[in-house]
Design a protein around this motif. Structure first.
Motif, PDB file in Angstrom:
ATOM      1  N   ILE A  16       0.831  -1.204   0.000  1.00 52.01           N
ATOM      2  CA  ILE A  16       0.000   0.000   0.000  1.00 52.01           C
ATOM      3  C   ILE A  16       0.865   1.253   0.000  1.00 52.01           C
ATOM      4  CG2 ILE A  16      -1.665   1.331   1.355  1.00 52.01           C
ATOM      5  CD1 ILE A  16      -2.797  -1.373   2.327  1.00 52.01           C
ATOM      6  N   LEU A  17       1.903   1.254   0.835  1.00 48.92           N
ATOM      7  CA  LEU A  17       2.759   2.427   0.942  1.00 48.92           C
ATOM      8  C   LEU A  17       3.520   2.694  -0.357  1.00 48.92           C
ATOM      9  CD1 LEU A  17       4.142   1.829   4.547  1.00 48.92           C
ATOM     10  CD2 LEU A  17       2.479   3.558   3.849  1.00 48.92           C
ATOM     11  N   LYS A  18       3.832   1.654  -1.105  1.00 46.05           N
ATOM     12  CA  LYS A  18       4.495   1.844  -2.389  1.00 46.05           C
ATOM     13  C   LYS A  18       3.565   2.513  -3.402  1.00 46.05           C
ATOM     14  CE  LYS A  18       7.802  -1.967  -2.034  1.00 46.05           C
ATOM     15  NZ  LYS A  18       8.241  -3.272  -2.605  1.00 46.05           N
ATOM     16  N   ARG A  19       2.277   2.382  -3.203  1.00 47.57           N
ATOM     17  CA  ARG A  19       1.288   2.996  -4.099  1.00 47.57           C
ATOM     18  C   ARG A  19       0.793   4.350  -3.574  1.00 47.57           C
ATOM     19  NH1 ARG A  19       0.660  -2.528  -4.263  1.00 47.57           N
ATOM     20  NH2 ARG A  19      -0.011  -3.474  -6.253  1.00 47.57           N
ATOM     21  N   LYS A  20       1.214   4.742  -2.393  1.00 46.90           N
ATOM     22  CA  LYS A  20       0.603   5.892  -1.722  1.00 46.90           C
ATOM     23  C   LYS A  20       0.739   7.179  -2.530  1.00 46.90           C
ATOM     24  CE  LYS A  20       2.567   7.781   1.837  1.00 46.90           C
ATOM     25  NZ  LYS A  20       3.086   8.053   3.205  1.00 46.90           N
ATOM     26  N   GLU A  21       1.930   7.484  -3.033  1.00 49.10           N
ATOM     27  CA  GLU A  21       2.123   8.734  -3.763  1.00 49.10           C
ATOM     28  C   GLU A  21       1.278   8.772  -5.027  1.00 49.10           C
ATOM     29  OE1 GLU A  21       3.634  11.352  -2.718  1.00 49.10           O
ATOM     30  OE2 GLU A  21       4.214  10.335  -0.847  1.00 49.10           O
ATOM     31  N   GLN A  22       1.189   7.650  -5.713  1.00 49.84           N
ATOM     32  CA  GLN A  22       0.375   7.604  -6.927  1.00 49.84           C
ATOM     33  C   GLN A  22      -1.110   7.723  -6.586  1.00 49.84           C
ATOM     34  OE1 GLN A  22       1.106   4.133  -9.313  1.00 49.84           O
ATOM     35  NE2 GLN A  22      -0.009   4.926 -11.096  1.00 49.84           N
ATOM     36  N   LEU A  23      -1.509   7.133  -5.471  1.00 50.51           N
ATOM     37  CA  LEU A  23      -2.905   7.247  -5.028  1.00 50.51           C
ATOM     38  C   LEU A  23      -3.246   8.687  -4.654  1.00 50.51           C
ATOM     39  CD1 LEU A  23      -3.143   4.013  -2.845  1.00 50.51           C
ATOM     40  CD2 LEU A  23      -4.381   4.456  -4.982  1.00 50.51           C
ATOM     41  N   MET A  74     -15.914  12.844  -8.037  1.00 54.77           N
ATOM     42  CA  MET A  74     -15.242  12.190  -9.155  1.00 54.77           C
ATOM     43  C   MET A  74     -16.264  11.582 -10.107  1.00 54.77           C
ATOM     44  SD  MET A  74     -11.935  10.374  -7.303  1.00 54.77           S
ATOM     45  CE  MET A  74     -11.319   9.779  -8.876  1.00 54.77           C
ATOM     46  N   SER A  75     -15.978  11.709 -11.396  1.00 58.67           N
ATOM     47  CA  SER A  75     -16.893  11.228 -12.432  1.00 58.67           C
ATOM     48  C   SER A  75     -16.686   9.743 -12.697  1.00 58.67           C
ATOM     49  CB  SER A  75     -16.683  12.031 -13.721  1.00 58.67           C
ATOM     50  OG  SER A  75     -15.364  11.819 -14.216  1.00 58.67           O
ATOM     51  N   GLU A  76     -17.557   9.181 -13.496  1.00 60.25           N
ATOM     52  CA  GLU A  76     -17.466   7.772 -13.849  1.00 60.25           C
ATOM     53  C   GLU A  76     -16.202   7.494 -14.662  1.00 60.25           C
ATOM     54  OE1 GLU A  76     -19.262   5.063 -13.168  1.00 60.25           O
ATOM     55  OE2 GLU A  76     -20.450   6.209 -11.721  1.00 60.25           O
ATOM     56  N   ASN A  77     -15.867   8.417 -15.545  1.00 56.58           N
ATOM     57  CA  ASN A  77     -14.660   8.220 -16.351  1.00 56.58           C
ATOM     58  C   ASN A  77     -13.403   8.185 -15.467  1.00 56.58           C
ATOM     59  OD1 ASN A  77     -16.122   8.140 -18.743  1.00 56.58           O
ATOM     60  ND2 ASN A  77     -15.950  10.363 -19.094  1.00 56.58           N
ATOM     61  N   GLU A  78     -13.358   9.070 -14.491  1.00 58.78           N
ATOM     62  CA  GLU A  78     -12.205   9.097 -13.581  1.00 58.78           C
ATOM     63  C   GLU A  78     -12.114   7.797 -12.778  1.00 58.78           C
ATOM     64  OE1 GLU A  78     -11.575  13.806 -12.509  1.00 58.78           O
ATOM     65  OE2 GLU A  78     -13.260  12.745 -11.581  1.00 58.78           O
ATOM     66  N   ILE A  79     -13.259   7.322 -12.341  1.00 58.63           N
ATOM     67  CA  ILE A  79     -13.280   6.063 -11.588  1.00 58.63           C
ATOM     68  C   ILE A  79     -12.799   4.913 -12.462  1.00 58.63           C
ATOM     69  CG2 ILE A  79     -14.779   4.391 -10.446  1.00 58.63           C
ATOM     70  CD1 ILE A  79     -16.526   6.729  -9.520  1.00 58.63           C
ATOM     71  N   THR A  80     -13.241   4.883 -13.701  1.00 57.99           N
ATOM     72  CA  THR A  80     -12.849   3.815 -14.626  1.00 57.99           C
ATOM     73  C   THR A  80     -11.359   3.875 -14.943  1.00 57.99           C
ATOM     74  OG1 THR A  80     -15.062   3.876 -15.610  1.00 57.99           O
ATOM     75  CG2 THR A  80     -13.341   2.763 -16.847  1.00 57.99           C
ATOM     76  N   ASP A 121      -8.570   0.999 -14.273  1.00 52.37           N
ATOM     77  CA  ASP A 121      -7.832   0.412 -15.388  1.00 52.37           C
ATOM     78  C   ASP A 121      -6.320   0.589 -15.251  1.00 52.37           C
ATOM     79  OD1 ASP A 121     -10.207  -0.376 -16.505  1.00 52.37           O
ATOM     80  OD2 ASP A 121     -10.378   1.391 -17.830  1.00 52.37           O
ATOM     81  N   ASN A 122      -5.887   1.320 -14.264  1.00 49.21           N
ATOM     82  CA  ASN A 122      -4.452   1.542 -14.060  1.00 49.21           C
ATOM     83  C   ASN A 122      -3.797   0.231 -13.612  1.00 49.21           C
ATOM     84  OD1 ASN A 122      -1.869   2.328 -12.996  1.00 49.21           O
ATOM     85  ND2 ASN A 122      -2.638   4.425 -12.875  1.00 49.21           N
ATOM     86  N   LYS A 123      -2.907  -0.274 -14.466  1.00 43.13           N
ATOM     87  CA  LYS A 123      -2.315  -1.587 -14.211  1.00 43.13           C
ATOM     88  C   LYS A 123      -1.273  -1.547 -13.085  1.00 43.13           C
ATOM     89  CE  LYS A 123      -3.047  -3.292 -18.902  1.00 43.13           C
ATOM     90  NZ  LYS A 123      -2.419  -3.886 -20.132  1.00 43.13           N
ATOM     91  N   THR A 124      -0.685  -0.391 -12.849  1.00 42.97           N
ATOM     92  CA  THR A 124       0.321  -0.304 -11.782  1.00 42.97           C
ATOM     93  C   THR A 124      -0.322  -0.335 -10.390  1.00 42.97           C
ATOM     94  OG1 THR A 124       0.269   2.120 -11.895  1.00 42.97           O
ATOM     95  CG2 THR A 124       1.908   0.967 -13.245  1.00 42.97           C
ATOM     96  N   LEU A 125      -1.552   0.154 -10.293  1.00 39.60           N
ATOM     97  CA  LEU A 125      -2.244   0.157  -8.998  1.00 39.60           C
ATOM     98  C   LEU A 125      -2.923  -1.175  -8.713  1.00 39.60           C
ATOM     99  CD1 LEU A 125      -3.917   3.701  -8.919  1.00 39.60           C
ATOM    100  CD2 LEU A 125      -1.956   2.901  -7.619  1.00 39.60           C
ATOM    101  N   THR A 126      -3.450  -1.789  -9.747  1.00 38.03           N
ATOM    102  CA  THR A 126      -4.210  -3.050  -9.622  1.00 38.03           C
ATOM    103  C   THR A 126      -5.335  -2.928  -8.591  1.00 38.03           C
ATOM    104  OG1 THR A 126      -2.688  -3.977  -7.960  1.00 38.03           O
ATOM    105  CG2 THR A 126      -2.192  -4.434 -10.286  1.00 38.03           C
ATOM    106  N   LEU A 127      -6.026  -1.784  -8.640  1.00 38.04           N
ATOM    107  CA  LEU A 127      -7.202  -1.596  -7.788  1.00 38.04           C
ATOM    108  C   LEU A 127      -8.449  -1.982  -8.567  1.00 38.04           C
ATOM    109  CD1 LEU A 127      -6.654   1.815  -5.946  1.00 38.04           C
ATOM    110  CD2 LEU A 127      -6.602  -0.471  -4.959  1.00 38.04           C
ATOM    111  N   SER A 128      -9.313  -2.717  -7.929  1.00 37.15           N
ATOM    112  CA  SER A 128     -10.567  -3.089  -8.584  1.00 37.15           C
ATOM    113  C   SER A 128     -11.501  -1.880  -8.633  1.00 37.15           C
ATOM    114  CB  SER A 128     -11.235  -4.238  -7.840  1.00 37.15           C
ATOM    115  OG  SER A 128     -11.584  -3.833  -6.528  1.00 37.15           O
ATOM    116  N   GLU A 129     -12.410  -1.911  -9.549  1.00 37.12           N
ATOM    117  CA  GLU A 129     -13.378  -0.814  -9.668  1.00 37.12           C
ATOM    118  C   GLU A 129     -14.233  -0.711  -8.406  1.00 37.12           C
ATOM    119  OE1 GLU A 129     -17.106   0.545 -12.587  1.00 37.12           O
ATOM    120  OE2 GLU A 129     -15.589  -0.864 -13.310  1.00 37.12           O
TER     121      GLU A 129
END
Length: 321
Positions: free
Chosen positions: A174-181, A196-202, A206-214
């Motif tokens: 999580i901490l490695k992703r913190k700055e990008q988050l 935040m809009s739907e496009n921003e959420i999508t 879709d960001n492969k480096t974060l690997t966060l689910s929608e």
């Protein structure tokens, strides 16, 4: 007359050949060398060529008040000590650049304790789950953030969002992703995230480096909206969460990692009420992790150097109003 004199002669001859006289008549050099070999055998061998035993005995006789070398043991020890000093001085004259024993001792002490000194400067006694293999970001989080009381709503929202990710990642990931988050979620400003809009959420999903689910991204956005409702009702999100600990951090005294709980009664109460207000992914375990990170509860082990520092911060007056 001859018969009477013979016993006297025999007696005088016996006295002359007595063991004590033989010991006294032994050369002084052999006696001194025997003692020197016991006390200082190495340096004696090195200096025999330049400083012979005969000259050594002569020097002793000149320096001491008593010219005899067959005195009491105490006097002999003093003479041996003096002889050793003379040998050392002679060695230093021959090798003026050679370090003394005191200098060598200091250098050896420094070399021996250099690792300990470096350890004192670079590291401290931490909680047992911080090891030599722990990531630097995780160690920094432990040393600077974990257990420090937080009263700012934006920081609390960030810690709540990061704690919610513990269902998918560990703290290091999580901490490695913190700055990008922070960049993607506008510094975790609840007012901005809630819009935040739907496009921003999508795009974030879709960001492969974060690997966060929608689902996880939508959860953060929905929790931002719930947080704004809490602010309207309680004045601030900080007032809402700190009310569960009577506005003072809970100070625990755990000695072993196995004693640190995954949840508490206060965390269960907060979790239940947050779910009533519409928050998602805020079970008792996640809420307790959030309380630990935000300093609502201090779970540093008692032998960790951060334990006392966090307690000092906790004893300060409540200052987020």
């Amino acid at each position: 007359m001859s018969s009477k004199q013979s016993p006297k002669r025999n007696l005088s001859e016996k006295n002359i050949k007595s063991p004590s006289r033989e010991k006294d008549n032994k050369p002084c050099n052999s006696l001194l060398s025997r003692h020197l070999k016991k006390v200082y055998p190495v340096s004696l061998q090195k200096t025999c060529s330049t400083l012979s035993l005969s000259s050594l005995s002569l020097t002793l006789s000149e320096k001491s008040c008593d010219s005899s070398l067959s005195d009491s043991p105490r006097t002999l020890e003093q003479k041996i000590t003096l002889a050793l000093r003379l040998i050392k001085s002679n060695e230093r004259k021959e090798n003026p650049n050679s370090p003394s024993k005191e200098d060598l001792g200091k250098n050896n002490w420094i070399k021996k304790n250099r690792s300990d000194i470096d350890h004192d400067e670079q590291g401290f006694k931490r909680c047992n789950w911080i090891t030599k293999n722990s990531d630097k970001l995780y160690v920094q989080f432990h040393d600077e953030c974990w257990g420090v009381p937080v009263y700012d709503d934006q920081q609390l929202f960030e810690l709540l969002a990061l704690s919610g990710m513990l269902m998918d990642f560990n703290w290091t990931e999580i901490l490695k992703r913190k700055e990008q988050l922070r960049e993607l979620f506008a510094g975790f400003n609840p007012a901005t995230v809630s819009k935040m809009s739907e496009n921003e959420i999508t795009d974030i999903a879709d960001n492969k480096t974060l690997t966060l689910s929608e689902c996880r991204v939508r959860c953060i956005v929905d929790n931002a909206k719930c947080m704004l409702k809490i602010v309207k009702e309680y004045g601030s999100f900080s007032s809402y969460v700190w009310n569960y600990v009577n506005y003072k951090p809970v100070i625990n005294k755990f000695r072993h990692p196995r004693n640190v709980p995954l949840r508490s009664a206060k965390a269960e109460a907060m979790s239940k009420d947050m779910q009533k207000h519409g928050f998602r992914f805020v079970g008792p375990v996640i809420v307790y992790s959030f309380m630990q990170a935000a300093g609502l509860t201090i779970d540093h082990l008692v032998d960790c150097y951060r334990y006392r520092e966090c307690i000092n911060l906790a004893e300060r007056p409540w200052r987020h109003v």
